[in-house]
Design a protein around this motif. Structure first.
Motif, PDB file in Angstrom:
ATOM      1  N   UNK A  19      36.327 -17.672  48.515  1.00 52.61           N
ATOM      2  CA  UNK A  19      35.025 -17.269  49.032  1.00 52.61           C
ATOM      3  C   UNK A  19      34.194 -16.020  48.023  1.00 52.61           C
ATOM      4  N   UNK A  20      34.829 -15.362  47.428  1.00 51.31           N
ATOM      5  CA  UNK A  20      34.470 -14.298  46.364  1.00 51.31           C
ATOM      6  C   UNK A  20      33.937 -15.093  45.225  1.00 51.31           C
ATOM      7  N   UNK A  21      34.518 -16.305  44.851  1.00 50.61           N
ATOM      8  CA  UNK A  21      33.893 -17.099  43.627  1.00 50.61           C
ATOM      9  C   UNK A  21      32.681 -17.730  44.003  1.00 50.61           C
ATOM     10  N   UNK A  22      32.606 -18.097  45.229  1.00 52.47           N
ATOM     11  CA  UNK A  22      31.382 -18.795  45.973  1.00 52.47           C
ATOM     12  C   UNK A  22      30.096 -17.839  45.753  1.00 52.47           C
ATOM     13  N   UNK A  23      30.391 -16.636  46.345  1.00 51.15           N
ATOM     14  CA  UNK A  23      29.374 -15.459  46.494  1.00 51.15           C
ATOM     15  C   UNK A  23      29.062 -15.104  44.770  1.00 51.15           C
ATOM     16  N   UNK A  24      29.967 -15.013  44.179  1.00 54.33           N
ATOM     17  CA  UNK A  24      29.512 -14.873  42.786  1.00 54.33           C
ATOM     18  C   UNK A  24      28.766 -15.833  42.014  1.00 54.33           C
ATOM     19  N   UNK A  25      29.142 -16.890  42.236  1.00 54.54           N
ATOM     20  CA  UNK A  25      28.214 -18.407  41.954  1.00 54.54           C
ATOM     21  C   UNK A  25      26.894 -18.292  42.602  1.00 54.54           C
ATOM     22  N   UNK A  45      25.241 -15.645  43.646  1.00 48.62           N
ATOM     23  CA  UNK A  45      24.579 -14.364  43.191  1.00 48.62           C
ATOM     24  C   UNK A  45      23.846 -15.022  41.651  1.00 48.62           C
ATOM     25  N   UNK A  46      24.743 -15.537  41.058  1.00 48.94           N
ATOM     26  CA  UNK A  46      24.515 -15.979  39.415  1.00 48.94           C
ATOM     27  C   UNK A  46      23.519 -16.920  39.507  1.00 48.94           C
ATOM     28  N   UNK A  47      23.340 -17.713  40.580  1.00 47.37           N
ATOM     29  CA  UNK A  47      22.158 -18.770  40.527  1.00 47.37           C
ATOM     30  C   UNK A  47      20.884 -18.125  40.835  1.00 47.37           C
ATOM     31  N   UNK A  48      20.919 -17.119  41.410  1.00 51.00           N
ATOM     32  CA  UNK A  48      19.519 -16.301  41.807  1.00 51.00           C
ATOM     33  C   UNK A  48      18.904 -17.020  42.870  1.00 51.00           C
TER      34      UNK A  48
END
Length: 52
Positions: free
Chosen positions: A38-44, A46-49
């Motif tokens: 879930x953390x990786x998915x949220x980071x991705x 956020x990075x995609x904006x």
């Protein structure tokens, strides 16, 4: 979408104090093994904006 076990009445009551769920929402317990995913998915996301 997230999937997990439904929380018991005590957990639902505790969560409702801080953030009451809407009529079409529920409180679930997410397995610890899913936290990193879930953390990786949220980071991705956020990075995609705004692209998402």
């Amino acid at each position: 979408m997230l999937q997990g076990k439904f929380a018991d009445a005590a957990m639902r009551a505790a969560c409702s104090q801080d953030s009451p769920p809407a009529d079409d929402e529920g409180v679930i317990r997410i397995p610890v093994r899913m936290v990193a995913q879930i953390r990786r998915a949220c980071d991705a996301a956020e990075a995609a904006g705004p692209q998402l």
